[in-house]
Enzyme design. Structure first.
Site, PDB file in Angstrom:
ATOM      1  CD  GLU A 155      -2.525  -1.161   2.788  1.00  0.00           C
ATOM      2  OE1 GLU A 155      -4.361  -2.259   1.770  1.00  0.00           O
ATOM      3  OE2 GLU A 155      -2.717  -0.340   3.564  1.00  0.00           O
ATOM      4  CB  CYS A 202       1.490   7.039  10.838  1.00  0.00           C
ATOM      5  SG  CYS A 202       1.876   9.110  10.285  1.00  0.00           S
TER       6      CYS A 202
HETATM    7  N1  SAH Z   1       9.818   1.263   9.736  1.00  0.00           N
HETATM    8  C1  SAH Z   1       9.455   2.532   9.717  1.00  0.00           C
HETATM    9  C2  SAH Z   1       9.014   3.428   8.459  1.00  0.00           C
HETATM   10  C3  SAH Z   1       7.377   3.131   8.199  1.00  0.00           C
HETATM   11  S1  SAH Z   1       6.166   3.068  10.242  1.00  0.00           S
HETATM   12  C4  SAH Z   1       9.575   3.095  11.157  1.00  0.00           C
HETATM   13  O1  SAH Z   1       9.333   2.340  11.749  1.00  0.00           O
HETATM   14  O2  SAH Z   1       9.905   4.169  11.398  1.00  0.00           O
HETATM   15  C5  SAH Z   1       5.722   4.769  10.229  1.00  0.00           C
HETATM   16  C6  SAH Z   1       5.175   4.808  11.479  1.00  0.00           C
HETATM   17  O3  SAH Z   1       4.303   4.934  10.974  1.00  0.00           O
HETATM   18  C7  SAH Z   1       6.447   5.236  11.784  1.00  0.00           C
HETATM   19  O4  SAH Z   1       6.636   6.531  12.950  1.00  0.00           O
HETATM   20  C8  SAH Z   1       6.127   4.439  13.485  1.00  0.00           C
HETATM   21  O5  SAH Z   1       6.030   4.964  14.413  1.00  0.00           O
HETATM   22  C9  SAH Z   1       4.050   4.891  12.817  1.00  0.00           C
HETATM   23  N2  SAH Z   1       3.267   3.771  13.800  1.00  0.00           N
HETATM   24  C10 SAH Z   1       2.829   2.513  13.612  1.00  0.00           C
HETATM   25  N3  SAH Z   1       2.367   2.730  14.325  1.00  0.00           N
HETATM   26  C11 SAH Z   1       0.985   3.450  14.406  1.00  0.00           C
HETATM   27  C12 SAH Z   1       0.004   3.698  14.724  1.00  0.00           C
HETATM   28  N4  SAH Z   1      -1.195   2.902  14.724  1.00  0.00           N
HETATM   29  N5  SAH Z   1      -0.200   4.775  15.036  1.00  0.00           N
HETATM   30  C13 SAH Z   1       0.373   6.353  14.472  1.00  0.00           C
HETATM   31  N6  SAH Z   1       1.626   5.704  14.333  1.00  0.00           N
HETATM   32  C14 SAH Z   1       1.799   4.572  13.624  1.00  0.00           C
END
Ligand code: SAH
Ligand code: SF4
Length: 337
Positions: free
Chosen positions: A88, A333
């Site tokens: 996605e 996110c």
């Molecule tokens: N793997 C990388 C990039 C993808 S995650 C990383 O972890 O940075 C992208 C972002 O989404 C990250 O900042 C992560 O902390 C956030 N994220 C993951 N699950 C989330 C959720 N349920 N609510 C809000 N942000 C979330």
């Protein structure tokens, strides 16, 4: 069929064995400047070459399978890869109408962060560079607004797929999209950050810090065990020494989990450095947790988020709270997968 979206002009000419070599430039320009993915309409190529290429080269290997639009302007795409896997990608729009492409780098993710939907899927495979470039091209080709930035915050851990990430940044850069408009977000892989620094990619760096309290972070993000906070901090300092840029620290806030007083104190300590340690130059980005069914977390109350933000600001650290966009289409996110 050879996928070609991640090849630079001279590589296109070489790989496809087309002469004269400037044909490589022409093909690159059709794909990356004009967003034309069909050889038959590439008018400045000879008709025989167009037919020949259509039979053996693939400008885009991804197929759009679904498109979901949120009222706030967020658009989530599901793409089918050539081997049948799906990923996605998301277009986010800010208040001024500028677009940001949120791209994936892996099918699933091996890091297993407890609060993240992608993490709960497990890992299937790395994306090839052309599969990452394809996302960018398809998002751009779906019309205005022009994309002003790219964030690698989709599915997967970009620093666990660094060669393909670098190749993507190189191709985007060649096509005129500056690395300074690209943000790479990582869960904090120390070796990956060091390697990114050595490669001198001029991208922005964001770290999903979540908590600077080691115990809390280890529980939520198992990779903390092999990438402990002091080593992460040192890698960030070294990275900053080399490239001098402000790093974004992302804190996904969950009620009662990482929104406590101890978490703010630990965060301030992590940024400022205690006992004569050097401070980090950062922007803290608070992201209220985006709800996911069957996950045991809750987003903190608005008042608590304000309190948390205020405490960080009082310590003299720049901080913003990210307004969640796209949650109605699960395009926010951590909701991808
Ligand atoms: N793997 C990388 C990039 C993808 S995650 C990383 O972890 O940075 C992208 C972002 O989404 C990250 O900042 C992560 O902390 C956030 N994220 C993951 N699950 C989330 C959720 N349920 N609510 C809000 N942000 C979330
Ligand atoms: Fe992977 Fe990032 Fe989700 Fe952690 S937050 S599981 S590293 S995608």
């Amino acid at each position: 069929m050879i996928p070609i979206s991640a090849l630079l002009p001279d590589e296109l000419a070489g790989t496809l064995q087309v002469v004269p070599a400037y044909r490589g430039k022409q093909i690159f320009s059709w794909i990356h400047d004009r967003l034309v993915f069909d050889f038959t309409v590439m008018g400045n190529l000879p008709a025989t070459l167009r037919r020949d290429l259509a039979g053996r080269a693939l400008p885009i290997g991804l197929r759009e399978e679904a498109r979901l639009e949120d009222a706030d302007g967020t658009v989530k795409f599901r793409f089918r890869l050539l081997d049948g896997e799906t990923i996605e990608s998301v277009i986010l729009r800010d208040r001024r109408g500028r677009g940001t492409a949120c791209l994936s780098t892996q099918v699933g993710c091996a890091m297993g962060c407890l609060f993240c939907r992608t993490g709960s899927l497990g890992f299937s495979r790395d994306l090839d560079a052309h599969e990452i470039v394809d996302q960018f091209l398809l998002l751009r080709s779906c019309g205005p607004p022009d994309l002003s930035s790219v964030v690698f915050m989709g599915m997967g851990e970009p620093l666990a797929n660094l060669d393909n990430l670098q190749r993507t940044v190189d191709v985007l850069s060649y096509s005129g999209f500056s690395p300074r408009r690209v943000t790479v977000s990582t869960c904090g892989l120390v070796e990956g950050i060091r390697s990114l620094g050595e490669r001198k990619l001029a991208v922005r760096l964001a770290i999903s810090l979540i908590s600077a309290d080691s115990e809390v972070r280890t529980k939520l993000m198992p990779i903390t065990r092999s990438n402990p906070l002091p080593r992460l901090r040192q890698a960030l300092l070294d990275y900053q020494k080399g490239l001098g840029k402000r790093i974004t620290l992302e804190i996904v806030l969950m009620a009662g989990i990482n929104d406590r007083s101890e978490d703010v104190e630990a965060l301030v300590g992590f940024v400022q450095g205690r006992g004569g340690k050097q401070p980090l130059k950062v922007l803290v980005n608070l992201i209220p947790w985006n709800p996911l069914p069957e996950f045991p977390y809750k987003r903190p109350e608005a008042k608590r988020i304000e309190w948390f933000e205020q405490r960080i600001r009082q310590a003299g650290i720049p901080v913003t709270t990210r307004i969640s966009r796209g949650s109605a289409v699960c395009g926010a996110c951590g909701q991808l997968g």
